[in-house]
Design an enzyme around this catalytic site. Structure first.
Site, PDB file in Angstrom:
ATOM      1  N   ASP A   8       0.844  -1.199   0.000  1.00  0.00           N
ATOM      2  CA  ASP A   8       0.000   0.000   0.000  1.00  0.00           C
ATOM      3  C   ASP A   8       0.882   1.254   0.000  1.00  0.00           C
ATOM      4  O   ASP A   8       1.990   1.233   0.542  1.00  0.00           O
ATOM      5  CB  ASP A   8      -0.893  -0.021   1.250  1.00  0.00           C
ATOM      6  CG  ASP A   8      -2.020   0.992   1.165  1.00  0.00           C
ATOM      7  OD1 ASP A   8      -2.244   1.568   0.074  1.00  0.00           O
ATOM      8  OD2 ASP A   8      -2.668   1.235   2.195  1.00  0.00           O
ATOM      9  N   HIS A  25       2.792   3.378  -8.985  1.00  0.00           N
ATOM     10  CA  HIS A  25       2.631   1.952  -9.297  1.00  0.00           C
ATOM     11  C   HIS A  25       3.872   1.424 -10.028  1.00  0.00           C
ATOM     12  O   HIS A  25       4.321   0.304  -9.771  1.00  0.00           O
ATOM     13  CB  HIS A  25       1.385   1.734 -10.159  1.00  0.00           C
ATOM     14  CG  HIS A  25       0.096   2.059  -9.433  1.00  0.00           C
ATOM     15  ND1 HIS A  25      -0.141   1.667  -8.137  1.00  0.00           N
ATOM     16  CD2 HIS A  25      -1.024   2.743  -9.826  1.00  0.00           C
ATOM     17  CE1 HIS A  25      -1.352   2.083  -7.754  1.00  0.00           C
ATOM     18  NE2 HIS A  25      -1.905   2.747  -8.765  1.00  0.00           N
ATOM     19  N   LEU A 119      11.729 -20.198  -4.052  1.00  0.00           N
ATOM     20  CA  LEU A 119      10.638 -19.392  -3.474  1.00  0.00           C
ATOM     21  C   LEU A 119       9.412 -19.556  -4.352  1.00  0.00           C
ATOM     22  O   LEU A 119       9.523 -19.599  -5.581  1.00  0.00           O
ATOM     23  CB  LEU A 119      11.049 -17.905  -3.474  1.00  0.00           C
ATOM     24  CG  LEU A 119       9.951 -16.879  -3.155  1.00  0.00           C
ATOM     25  CD1 LEU A 119       9.683 -16.821  -1.647  1.00  0.00           C
ATOM     26  CD2 LEU A 119      10.342 -15.477  -3.640  1.00  0.00           C
TER      27      LEU A 119
HETATM   28  C1  FPP Z   1      -2.066   0.172  -3.252  1.00  0.00           C
HETATM   29  O1  FPP Z   1      -1.560   1.477  -3.211  1.00  0.00           O
HETATM   30  C2  FPP Z   1      -1.491  -0.506  -4.399  1.00  0.00           C
HETATM   31  C3  FPP Z   1      -2.207  -1.075  -5.387  1.00  0.00           C
HETATM   32  C4  FPP Z   1      -3.672  -1.117  -5.436  1.00  0.00           C
HETATM   33  C5  FPP Z   1      -1.521  -1.683  -6.546  1.00  0.00           C
HETATM   34  C6  FPP Z   1      -0.371  -2.557  -6.202  1.00  0.00           C
HETATM   35  C7  FPP Z   1       0.458  -2.641  -7.387  1.00  0.00           C
HETATM   36  C8  FPP Z   1       1.777  -2.595  -7.427  1.00  0.00           C
HETATM   37  C9  FPP Z   1       2.626  -2.614  -6.235  1.00  0.00           C
HETATM   38  C10 FPP Z   1       2.387  -2.476  -8.752  1.00  0.00           C
HETATM   39  C11 FPP Z   1       3.236  -3.586  -9.175  1.00  0.00           C
HETATM   40  C12 FPP Z   1       2.765  -4.950  -8.833  1.00  0.00           C
HETATM   41  C13 FPP Z   1       3.160  -6.033  -9.510  1.00  0.00           C
HETATM   42  C14 FPP Z   1       2.761  -7.380  -9.046  1.00  0.00           C
HETATM   43  C15 FPP Z   1       3.970  -5.948 -10.711  1.00  0.00           C
HETATM   44  P1  FPP Z   1      -2.523   2.683  -3.483  1.00  0.00           P
HETATM   45  O2  FPP Z   1      -2.496   3.008  -4.913  1.00  0.00           O
HETATM   46  O3  FPP Z   1      -3.877   2.356  -2.923  1.00  0.00           O
HETATM   47  O4  FPP Z   1      -1.828   3.793  -2.642  1.00  0.00           O
HETATM   48  P2  FPP Z   1      -2.498   4.969  -1.836  1.00  0.00           P
HETATM   49  O5  FPP Z   1      -3.233   4.334  -0.673  1.00  0.00           O
HETATM   50  O6  FPP Z   1      -1.337   5.773  -1.402  1.00  0.00           O
HETATM   51  O7  FPP Z   1      -3.417   5.684  -2.784  1.00  0.00           O
END
Ligand code: FPP
Length: 250
Positions: A8, A25, A119
């Site tokens: 997150d 992201h 893993l």
């Molecule tokens: C939450 O942060 C994150 C997500 C919903 C997306 C997770 C995706 C990645 C880490 C990108 C790469 C992943 C892979 C597997 C290649 P948020 O966007 O909700 O953050 P915020 O709470 O600060 O808005």
């Protein structure tokens, strides 16, 4: 050991730098690589990452499609690195709502890495724990006489888990939030929880090692007494070694 991570903070990481959420992201994808390498070095058997919850479909269409593109690209590009690091990749979650090109990338990456032994990297996409528990229970039909193991196995089937990942030992959540967000609810029954203010794109081997250090200092009791307390209780319950002196009245 099974470690699960709720990644997150990508959006806030980007906004704090005056950049679009997509940049967060993209940097988050680099942190996935760092987390995977740190897990291999630490000898973790299973790492499950929460990449996209079923509730994330409610985000703006542009963000959803750029995340899907990012997952597809990651699976394509990282397959080679996973092979080199002996990592098996398995995407868990629903597949019936994913784009065909993403599905193809998932199946290719899973097929090519299936003999990885160092893993198992499980990436949760379109994942909802409550949906899976319901689907698993439905698949078993009559639940009378069914065991916890039966439900665990059914959960693996409905969520496309290719390996028996088992219970989560340590759940890490980045991004300064403290909730489970419908992630691995059954598997986290006795997980140790570790919350950090680190935003996901900043996650690296050091943050991972700090979390593992905190985990190592925890005492996991699974509902039992702590050993020292148990010993005290046993001592108190045991018959005294010294014979009771009878009081003889004169
Ligand atoms: C939450 O942060 C994150 C997500 C919903 C997306 C997770 C995706 C990645 C880490 C990108 C790469 C992943 C892979 C597997 C290649 P948020 O966007 O909700 O953050 P915020 O709470 O600060 O808005």
């Amino acid at each position: 050991m099974h470690v699960a991570i709720i990644m997150d903070g990508n959006g806030r990481w980007a906004l704090r730098r005056g950049r679009a959420r997509g940049a967060g992201h993209a940097h988050g994808a680099r942190a996935v690589r760092a987390a995977t390498e740190a897990a291999v070095s630490a000898g973790i058997e299973t790492l499950t990452l929460y990449a996209f919850s079923s509730d994330n479909w409610a985000r703006p269409a542009g963000e959803v499609s750029s995340l899907m593109r990012l997952f597809r690209r990651y699976l394509k590009v990282e397959t080679k690195r996973c092979l080199l690091n002996d990592v098996r990749v398995n995407v868990i979650g629903r597949r019936d709502r994913l784009d065909f090109s993403l599905l193809r990338a998932i199946e290719r990456c899973e097929r090519l890495t299936q003999s990885g032994r160092a893993l198992t990297l499980r990436i949760a996409i379109d994942y909802s724990s409550r949906y899976n528990i319901l689907a698993a229970a439905r698949s078993l039909g009559d639940l009378r006489g069914r065991s916890e193991q039966d439900l665990s196995k059914a959960l693996d089937v409905v969520s496309h888990s290719a390996v028996e990942a088992g219970p989560v030992d340590l759940l890490i959540r980045t991004g300064a939030e403290q909730r489970l967000s419908d992630f691995l609810l059954w598997e986290c029954a006795y997980a140790e929880l570790y919350f950090t203010d680190c935003m996901w794109p900043d996650f690296d081997g050091d943050v991972f090692r700090r979390a593992l250090g905190a985990y190592a200092r925890r005492e996991r009791r699974f509902g039992r007494l702590a050993p020292a307390v148990g010993e005290e209780c046993a001592k108190a319950a045991a018959p005294s070694a010294a014979p009771l002196r009878e009081t003889v009245s004169a």
